[in-house]
Design a protein around this motif. Sequence first.
Motif, PDB file in Angstrom:
ATOM      1  N   SER A 161      12.784   9.167 -43.947  1.00 51.66           N
ATOM      2  CA  SER A 161      13.290  10.271 -43.882  1.00 51.66           C
ATOM      3  C   SER A 161      14.748  10.431 -42.855  1.00 51.66           C
ATOM      4  N   HIS A 162      15.844  11.221 -43.372  1.00 48.91           N
ATOM      5  CA  HIS A 162      16.710  11.320 -41.660  1.00 48.91           C
ATOM      6  C   HIS A 162      17.412  12.441 -41.960  1.00 48.91           C
ATOM      7  N   THR A 163      16.671  13.573 -42.398  1.00 50.58           N
ATOM      8  CA  THR A 163      17.148  15.359 -43.096  1.00 50.58           C
ATOM      9  C   THR A 163      15.636  15.834 -42.995  1.00 50.58           C
ATOM     10  N   SER A 164      15.723  16.780 -42.053  1.00 54.70           N
ATOM     11  CA  SER A 164      14.350  17.498 -41.930  1.00 54.70           C
ATOM     12  C   SER A 164      14.826  18.455 -42.309  1.00 54.70           C
ATOM     13  N   VAL A 165      13.710  19.606 -43.150  1.00 59.23           N
ATOM     14  CA  VAL A 165      13.897  21.390 -42.758  1.00 59.23           C
ATOM     15  C   VAL A 165      12.695  22.115 -42.373  1.00 59.23           C
ATOM     16  N   ILE A 166      13.812  22.552 -41.606  1.00 60.69           N
ATOM     17  CA  ILE A 166      13.071  24.178 -40.696  1.00 60.69           C
ATOM     18  C   ILE A 166      13.159  24.712 -41.047  1.00 60.69           C
ATOM     19  N   TRP A 167      11.990  26.133 -41.719  1.00 67.25           N
ATOM     20  CA  TRP A 167      11.973  27.170 -41.836  1.00 67.25           C
ATOM     21  C   TRP A 167      10.794  28.011 -42.471  1.00 67.25           C
ATOM     22  N   ASN A 168      11.408  29.561 -41.897  1.00 62.44           N
ATOM     23  CA  ASN A 168      10.611  30.417 -41.442  1.00 62.44           C
ATOM     24  C   ASN A 168      11.490  31.689 -41.856  1.00 62.44           C
ATOM     25  N   PRO A 169      11.221  32.862 -43.204  1.00 58.67           N
ATOM     26  CA  PRO A 169      11.639  33.351 -44.212  1.00 58.67           C
ATOM     27  C   PRO A 169      12.083  35.175 -42.812  1.00 58.67           C
ATOM     28  N   TRP A 170      11.133  35.427 -41.947  1.00 59.21           N
ATOM     29  CA  TRP A 170      11.288  36.709 -41.580  1.00 59.21           C
ATOM     30  C   TRP A 170      10.704  37.568 -41.896  1.00 59.21           C
ATOM     31  N   ILE A 171      10.915  38.725 -41.307  1.00 61.26           N
ATOM     32  CA  ILE A 171      10.624  40.075 -41.852  1.00 61.26           C
ATOM     33  C   ILE A 171      11.286  40.181 -43.449  1.00 61.26           C
ATOM     34  N   THR A 172      12.319  40.481 -43.615  1.00 59.60           N
ATOM     35  CA  THR A 172      13.351  41.182 -45.102  1.00 59.60           C
ATOM     36  C   THR A 172      13.047  39.724 -46.501  1.00 59.60           C
ATOM     37  N   LYS A 173      13.075  38.251 -45.832  1.00 57.00           N
ATOM     38  CA  LYS A 173      12.558  37.611 -47.066  1.00 57.00           C
ATOM     39  C   LYS A 173      11.016  37.512 -47.492  1.00 57.00           C
ATOM     40  N   SER A 174      10.050  37.422 -45.904  1.00 58.73           N
ATOM     41  CA  SER A 174       8.714  38.071 -46.261  1.00 58.73           C
ATOM     42  C   SER A 174       8.574  38.677 -47.717  1.00 58.73           C
ATOM     43  N   LYS A 175       9.264  39.442 -47.861  1.00 64.66           N
ATOM     44  CA  LYS A 175       8.800  41.268 -48.761  1.00 64.66           C
ATOM     45  C   LYS A 175       9.003  40.414 -49.871  1.00 64.66           C
TER      46      LYS A 175
END
Length: 307
Positions: free
Chosen positions: A250-264
Amino acid sequence: MTSVSSSISTQLEQCSFTHLHQVDELTVLSIKHPIFQANIALQGAQLLSFQPIDQQPWIWLSPEAEYKQGQSLRGGIPICWPWFGVANKNPQDLAQQIQPDPNSASSHGFARAIDWDLMDIQESAHNVVLTLQLSYSPETLKVWPFEFKLRCTFTLGRTLKVDLETENQSQSTMKISQALHTYFPCKAIDNVRIHNTASKTITDALNGWSTTTQAGNQGFSGEVDRIYHTGGPFRLETGLQPLTLQSQNSHTSVIWNPWITKSKGLSQFADHRYQEMFCVETANVLDDCKTLQPNETTHLSLAITPA
Ligand code: BG6
């Protein structure tokens, strides 16, 4: 309950640590080993939990997760295959393979939402090794016109290893993007640090897919959805057991957190859950997509160990 072959039923009867059980609509492998506990749903070959004895969980599963057929559970390690994310954000030659139209294709491919077959279980005092397989079917051929075989091998013990093998069984060249979309728990999202991300090249989905350089090590003080042009390794400082995430091929990695608005707007996810999780996804995306000739195979692997 999903049926398993008679040879696997016989193997399961002889297992000391591994049992099948039903949770709502899904069949789940439950492994209670002297040194760890884990659960894997046959749907999507999705690892749902992993917890060494006397430690907190290494993997996050949403308390709102729903065990329903045809939808990936929120948390664990969903397998995104044969495309990652929104189909038409993939390279054009990959997106064009998707039938009848990439614009109407579901996010993260179909492998996470259908049942895989349990093929093998090996138990020992040190670990449990489980292999699940997904083969093409009349249903998959309608969306993805290639014969293929996927094999996912989980090696569970003092470390957690996942290996995803793709075999192109068709007579055509097949291009895929993919990810092992791992959800990690944290004590407080504001204090998380992902080490070995400073100075790396990133493509930011939240900034017009522009490519820039990350300044310091990745933390979270707002929504994050970015592709790192590296496969790590990463050291995860979470306020819980520090972990190292390593990858192979793997030479790519995705880092994700939806935070407040997307979580809803997220399914199986209470509004405040963004505070207790983040994803680091071991991927082959962007220029790191894999092109497989007929009969060619490729592997995508991760290993999680205490840091
Ligand atoms: C991440 C993507 O991999 O998965 C995000 O980068 C996406 O854009 C997230 O929102 C969750 O996707 P899903 O389909 O499981 O809700």
